[in-house]
Structures are given as structure tokens and as C-alpha cells.
Design an enzyme around this catalytic site. Structure first.
Site, PDB file in Angstrom:
ATOM      1  N   CYS A   1      29.483 -20.776  45.415  1.00  0.00           N
ATOM      2  CA  CYS A   1      30.378 -19.806  44.770  1.00  0.00           C
ATOM      3  C   CYS A   1      29.612 -18.770  43.951  1.00  0.00           C
ATOM      4  O   CYS A   1      30.041 -17.621  43.839  1.00  0.00           O
ATOM      5  CB  CYS A   1      31.414 -20.517  43.908  1.00  0.00           C
ATOM      6  SG  CYS A   1      30.722 -21.749  42.803  1.00  0.00           S
TER       7      CYS A   1
ATOM      8  N   HIS B   1      33.131 -16.046  38.210  1.00  0.00           N
ATOM      9  CA  HIS B   1      31.683 -16.049  37.975  1.00  0.00           C
ATOM     10  C   HIS B   1      31.217 -14.598  37.872  1.00  0.00           C
ATOM     11  O   HIS B   1      31.448 -13.792  38.786  1.00  0.00           O
ATOM     12  CB  HIS B   1      30.946 -16.724  39.137  1.00  0.00           C
ATOM     13  CG  HIS B   1      31.140 -18.210  39.208  1.00  0.00           C
ATOM     14  ND1 HIS B   1      31.793 -18.944  38.249  1.00  0.00           N
ATOM     15  CD2 HIS B   1      30.724 -19.110  40.156  1.00  0.00           C
ATOM     16  CE1 HIS B   1      31.786 -20.234  38.592  1.00  0.00           C
ATOM     17  NE2 HIS B   1      31.149 -20.352  39.747  1.00  0.00           N
TER      18      HIS B   1
END
Length: 361
Positions: A158, A251
Site C-alpha cells: 500500500c 498514506h
């Protein structure tokens, strides 16, 4: 549209499994017909197995509540009722590898959210907008596994989705050196603040294994298929630091990059704005219309404001400016459990269906 493909979620009770339920509810092509988990959850209805562990802010979809959870290790039984499976299990790497291969050998395609097969030479690791051509390695993998229809495809880590798309759109200028620091949400560890109170008002400057993945996986994404294997690219040289921050989802990355052929700022912004990949050409159901969104404001992208761009499937960038040590620096952002996890896997499955790799059994 012909009948929907029947999908099994292996590892359906964990946080990523729950995301799959949410994303596949009312999906135009796919329908969840089987859920598998550990033996401890088997035999219960889905709602019974997750009732105190449902972590999303939307309710459990009605369509899956009464599905009886199966034992994921009973591969033949689970595979018999589905056209393909998503796999998001929490097990030791060797056990995951064996489980995914067992499903593939039944003739069932496996779209994996796990890291176990990311470096298996004939398993494609795909960001659909970036390296769809890696799917051609599936043919070699099927020969190895002894199946005509089964295979494994995986999505990458990710953290890399927050900066690799922005760099990929600039490949013609040959990025040579990249320094990236990622500021990663707690959902990346499968947790929320109730589970992990020590993350409140805190930053932890270590995420096990993450820096190696963030430095190496982009090179596999940018690699090439040769003799039935994915051979990783030799450049750019990437170094990273990965930090856990007190954020639920999203993120963020700060990136410094040096190019062999330094582009102008206008060229960079033009490439980002215009970038389209195979999912956009095919108009896949989960594909963002605008893959990379650039924010002109100095204080964007912000995790809280911008992680859900394009239903969490777009990536964003901001603060592009020249640098005194490198050529440019910028900030990137992606939603780690949507684009970075379950959503990215759903998009891979859509691409596999559109390209003829997944069909009704």
C-alpha cells in the site's frame, strides 16, 4: 450484462476482508457468494463472525450477513462455489503461498491482497494503470501449476501507491534517484484507535519490513516479462523511511527525485494531468476517471481532506517544486485500504475479467 461472476473472499473477517464486502456490495460485475476464514469462524453466519469486530463506518452489507463462513483450508469446498477468489488472510508467508497455490490448482483464479507471492517470478504484481502487460506471465505460471484456468495475481504494498504513480508518469525523463518518506495510517496495520490507543498523540518511526518493500517493489512494477518471469528494473535507486502516524486511513509520502533528463515543472504537471492507463481506456467500474490529481494549494493534499478522491481510487500530488539537492520534490497521497488494498485488488480483478483471464467456470 451477463450474469455476475461468483466471488469468494478468503480471509473475509479481517479488516481488508471487510473492505471487500463493502466494495463488492452492488458491484456491477461481481457478487460475493462465499466467505472463508479460519476454522474458528467457520460454521457461523458472517454477521455472527464479525459482529464485534466490524471496523468500517458503513454497516455490514445485507447481501452477505447470512452467508455461512467456510473453513478456508477446505479449498475444494470453497472453490466449488465460486468463479474466483480474493485472498486477504493473516497467516505465515509459507502457509499463504501454499494456500493460494492450492486454490489456483483447482482452476480458480486468486487475486491476492497478501505479500506472500509478490516475489514469485511468474506471479504478476500489478498496479493496473502502470504495468498491465505483466499479466502475460500468467501463461507460464499456469503451466507450472498444471492448470488451464487457475492462477495467482497480487497487488503491491500500500505504501508505494502514494508515490509510484506520480513517478511512473515521468518515466520518459528517466528518474535515477528517489528519496521517499511515507507517513502511514494505522489501518495499514489492520487497526483503529480503539484497538491501538498507544497511537493517539504519537508517531512510531518503524513499520516492520515496510522500507524494504517500498524500495524494492517499485522496481518489480517497472520490470519486464522475459521467458515467463518478471525481471525487475535496475533503476531508479530508491531509499525510504516508513513512519506510522496517528491517522485512520491514507498514506502520505514526501518525495525527492533526480532525473537523467530534467523536465520543466510545466512538463511534469502536464504528464500528471494527462496520465491514463488501461483501466481508464477500458472504463473499468472501479477505475478513477482522473488517476493523478494535482493540487495547486500549498497545504494540499491533506490526508483527511483528499484520501477519498475518486472514491479512494485516485492518487493525488502537491507541493511540486525545484530542490537544491535533487531536481524536484513533491508530496503524494493515496488511500491505503482502498487504492492500496481491497480497492486495488478489485480493480485488478476487473482488468483480469476485461482481458479474458477470469471467466465463469
Amino acid at each position: 450484462m451477463s450474469q455476475k461472476l461468483k466471488v469468494g473472499i478468503v480471509g473475509g473477517t479481517g479488516m481488508v476482508g471487510q473492505r471487500f464486502m463493502q466494495l463488492l456490495d452492488q458491484h456491477p460485475w461481481f457478487e460475493v457468494t462465499a466467505i472463508a476464514a479460519s476454522a474458528g469462524s467457520a460454521g457461523k453466519t458472517y454477521v455472527e463472525s464479525v459482529q464485534n469486530r466490524w471496523k468500517l463506518d458503513t454497516p455490514i452489507p445485507e447481501a452477505v450477513k447470512s452467508i455461512i463462513v467456510q473453513d478456508a483450508s477446505k479449498v475444494e469446498e470453497v472453490a466449488a462455489g465460486v468463479d474466483f477468489v480474493f485472498c486477504a488472510v493473516d497467516m505465515p508467508k509459507k502457509e499463504i503461498q501454499a494456500l493460494e497455490e492450492a486454490y489456483a490448482k483447482t482452476g480458480t483464479p486468486v487475486v491476492s491482497n497478501n505479500s506472500a507471492h509478490r516475489w514469485t517470478a511468474d506471479v504478476p504484481m500489478v498496479i493496473p494503470e502502470i504495468n498491465p502487460e505483466h499479466l502475460e506471465v500468467i501463461e507460464a505460471q499456469r503451466k507450472r501449476l498444471g492448470t488451464t484456468t487457475g492462477f495467482i495475481a497480487v497487488k503491491p504494498n500500500c505504501s508505494i501507491q502514494s508515490y509510484v504513480p506520480a513517478l511512473h508518469a515521468l518515466r520518459e525523463f528517466n528518474p535515477t534517484t528517489v528519496v521517499a518518506s511515507t507517513y502511514q495510517a494505522i489501518s495499514g496495520a489492520g487497526k483503529n484507535f480503539t484497538d491501538w490507543p498507544e497511537m493517539l498523540d504519537n508517531v512510531i518511526p518503524y513499520i516492520g519490513g515496510e522500507e524494504e518493500k517500498s524500495e524494492q517493489e517499485p522496481l518489480r512494477i517497472w520490470g519486464s516479462v522475459e521467458n515467463g518471469e518478471v525481471v525487475k528494473a535496475s533503476s531508479p535507486l530508491i531509499t525510504t523511511q516508513c513512519i506510522r502516524v496517528p491517522v485512520t486511513d491514507g498514506h502520505l509520502a514526501t518525495v525527492f527525485v533526480k532525473f537523467e533528463n530534467k523536465p520543466s515543472k510545466e512538463e511534469i504537471l502536464a504528464r500528471w494531468s494527462a496520465y491514463k492507463g488501461r483501466p481508464q481506456e477500458l472504463e473499468l467500474p472501479s477505475a478513477p476517471k482522473q488517476f493523478i490529481t494535482y493540487f495547486e494549494e500549498e497545504n494540499r493534499p491533506q490526508t483527511n481532506l483528499d484520501r477519498n478522491i475518486e472514491n479512494g481510487m485516485g492518487v493525488s500530488a502537491g507541493r511540486l517544486r525545484e530542490d537544491s539537492l535533487y531536481d524536484y520534490k513533491f508530496v503524494g497521497l493515496s488511500h491505503n485500504t482502498l487504492r492500496g488494498a481491497a480497492g486495488g485488488a478489485v480493480l485488478i480483478a476487473e482488468l483480469l475479467k476485461a482481458e479474458g483471464y477470469i471467466q465463469a467456470k
